[in-house]
Design a protein around this motif. Structure first.
Motif, short mmCIF file in Angstrom:
data_model
loop_
_atom_site.label_atom_id
_atom_site.label_comp_id
_atom_site.label_asym_id
_atom_site.label_seq_id
_atom_site.Cartn_x
_atom_site.Cartn_y
_atom_site.Cartn_z
N GLY A 80 0.83 -1.21 0.00
CA GLY A 80 0.00 0.00 0.00
C GLY A 80 0.85 1.25 0.00
O GLY A 80 0.57 2.21 -0.73
N VAL A 81 1.92 1.26 0.80
CA VAL A 81 2.83 2.41 0.84
C VAL A 81 3.55 2.56 -0.50
O VAL A 81 3.68 3.67 -1.02
N ILE A 82 4.00 1.45 -1.08
CA ILE A 82 4.70 1.51 -2.38
C ILE A 82 3.78 2.05 -3.46
O ILE A 82 4.16 2.94 -4.23
N PHE A 83 2.55 1.52 -3.55
CA PHE A 83 1.61 2.00 -4.57
C PHE A 83 1.23 3.45 -4.33
O PHE A 83 1.09 4.23 -5.29
N ALA A 84 1.05 3.87 -3.10
CA ALA A 84 0.74 5.26 -2.82
C ALA A 84 1.89 6.17 -3.25
O ALA A 84 1.66 7.25 -3.81
N PHE A 85 3.11 5.73 -3.02
CA PHE A 85 4.27 6.52 -3.44
C PHE A 85 4.35 6.61 -4.96
O PHE A 85 4.60 7.69 -5.52
N ILE A 86 4.12 5.50 -5.64
CA ILE A 86 4.18 5.49 -7.12
C ILE A 86 3.08 6.38 -7.69
O ILE A 86 3.33 7.18 -8.61
N LEU A 89 3.80 10.11 -7.41
CA LEU A 89 4.78 10.62 -8.36
C LEU A 89 4.18 10.88 -9.72
O LEU A 89 4.63 11.75 -10.46
N ASN A 90 3.14 10.12 -10.10
CA ASN A 90 2.51 10.29 -11.39
C ASN A 90 1.63 11.53 -11.49
O ASN A 90 1.24 11.93 -12.56
#
Length: 92
Positions: A80-86, A89-90
């Motif tokens: 969840g943290v990784i997807f929120a970070f990605i 950035l978009n």
């Protein structure tokens, strides 16, 4: 009198506990570990051992299920943290 009773009556504090029928042998633990290698079967067997009839593996099964739940929770949080970070950035 068996040897455990004679030691206790003589005043020695020997913590020898006799082996009961619920103790598992090394061979039984090896079979248990082999079952834990098989995907899906291990999860089903953990639920059977943990919540079915009284079994010597009950505490092991419940502890394994708790660790699995903790691991799955941490993985969900991590992704969840990784997807929120990605996705953050978009937006730029």
């Amino acid at each position: 009198m068996n040897p455990v009773e004679t030691e206790q009556t003589a005043g020695y504090s020997n913590n020898v506990t006799p082996k009961t029928a619920t103790d598992m042998s090394v061979g039984e633990w090896i079979i248990t570990m082999l079952i834990m290698i098989i995907p899906i079967v291990n999860l089903v067997m953990l639920f059977i051992w943990g919540f079915g009839n009284p079994d010597p593996r009950r505490n092991y099964a419940r502890a394994s299920l708790i660790w699995m739940a903790i691991s799955i929770g941490l993985i969900i949080i991590f992704y969840g943290v990784i997807f929120a970070f990605i996705f953050s950035l978009n937006s730029y």
